[in-house]
Write a protein that holds these residues in place. Sequence first.
Motif, PDB file in Angstrom:
ATOM      1  N   ILE A  75       0.861  -1.179   0.000  1.00 37.74           N
ATOM      2  CA  ILE A  75       0.000   0.000   0.000  1.00 37.74           C
ATOM      3  C   ILE A  75       0.899   1.231   0.000  1.00 37.74           C
TER       4      ILE A  75
ATOM      5  N   ASP B  40      -2.645   5.406  -2.085  1.00 36.33           N
ATOM      6  CA  ASP B  40      -3.794   4.567  -1.734  1.00 36.33           C
ATOM      7  C   ASP B  40      -4.470   5.074  -0.471  1.00 36.33           C
ATOM      8  N   VAL B  41      -3.641   5.443   0.506  1.00 34.97           N
ATOM      9  CA  VAL B  41      -4.160   5.858   1.805  1.00 34.97           C
ATOM     10  C   VAL B  41      -4.887   7.198   1.712  1.00 34.97           C
TER      11      VAL B  41
ATOM     12  N   VAL C 199      -6.361   8.677  -0.854  1.00 35.62           N
ATOM     13  CA  VAL C 199      -7.575   8.738  -1.668  1.00 35.62           C
ATOM     14  C   VAL C 199      -8.796   8.313  -0.842  1.00 35.62           C
ATOM     15  N   VAL C 200      -8.580   7.507   0.198  1.00 34.84           N
ATOM     16  CA  VAL C 200      -9.696   7.016   1.013  1.00 34.84           C
ATOM     17  C   VAL C 200     -10.444   8.144   1.725  1.00 34.84           C
ATOM     18  N   PRO C 201      -9.767   9.041   2.470  1.00 36.46           N
ATOM     19  CA  PRO C 201     -10.542  10.106   3.114  1.00 36.46           C
ATOM     20  C   PRO C 201     -11.241  11.039   2.119  1.00 36.46           C
TER      21      PRO C 201
ATOM     22  N   LEU D 244     -12.541  10.099  -0.743  1.00 35.44           N
ATOM     23  CA  LEU D 244     -13.767   9.409  -1.162  1.00 35.44           C
ATOM     24  C   LEU D 244     -14.791   9.335  -0.040  1.00 35.44           C
ATOM     25  N   VAL D 245     -14.341   9.160   1.187  1.00 38.64           N
ATOM     26  CA  VAL D 245     -15.273   9.179   2.331  1.00 38.64           C
ATOM     27  C   VAL D 245     -15.985  10.528   2.372  1.00 38.64           C
ATOM     28  N   TYR D 246     -15.212  11.584   2.183  1.00 34.57           N
ATOM     29  CA  TYR D 246     -15.797  12.928   2.151  1.00 34.57           C
ATOM     30  C   TYR D 246     -16.818  13.051   1.017  1.00 34.57           C
TER      31      TYR D 246
ATOM     32  N   THR E  21     -15.361   7.423  -7.418  1.00 30.70           N
ATOM     33  CA  THR E  21     -14.552   6.268  -7.019  1.00 30.70           C
ATOM     34  C   THR E  21     -14.000   5.563  -8.256  1.00 30.70           C
TER      35      THR E  21
ATOM     36  N   GLY F 298     -10.207   5.700  -8.926  1.00 30.75           N
ATOM     37  CA  GLY F 298      -9.621   4.354  -8.953  1.00 30.75           C
ATOM     38  C   GLY F 298      -8.839   4.115 -10.233  1.00 30.75           C
TER      39      GLY F 298
END
Length: 165
Positions: A49, A53-54, A56-58, A60-62, A75, A79
């Motif tokens: 990872i 990768d790390v 992009v997660v927050p 997308l959560v937002y 996403t 992605g």
Amino acid sequence: MKSLAEQMSIYQRYHRNPKNKATHFVGVPAIVLAVMLALSWVPIGHSGITLADVLVVPLLVYYFRLDGPLALASTIVLGALLALAHGLDANLSQTGAWIAFGVLFVGGWIVQLVGHAFEGRKPALADNLFQVFIAPIFLVAEVFFACGYKPGLREAVEAGHPRHA
């Protein structure tokens, strides 16, 4: 937290000219890809990872907190850009990767600034740096609007209202 319609209303005030909008469909993905490429060079432990990768997660959560369907489409887009960044990292030499980063990042900003010359207005992030995070979902929403989806959101954005259907 401001609603998506409110944030997009602010962003769209800087992006009314069709030529400016068109340049953003080139410039924003190029810049995002460049940043993802650079962040893909930072491994997180030995997991495979990366920082790309790390981080992009927050984002997308937002986006999911703002709007589910637009977040799903975002996403897919993010992605694909993330997969492309990892592919470039895996297949280019270190020098080639730096050149790709430079071309994408500098080229993306040049395209953006040309767009804002058409607009006759500075970029939104010049007034609010957070707008840089709205740009990708704004472009996804523009595609939705062009296809006739999310008419309530489109009306709210155009009217400058923070709520949408």
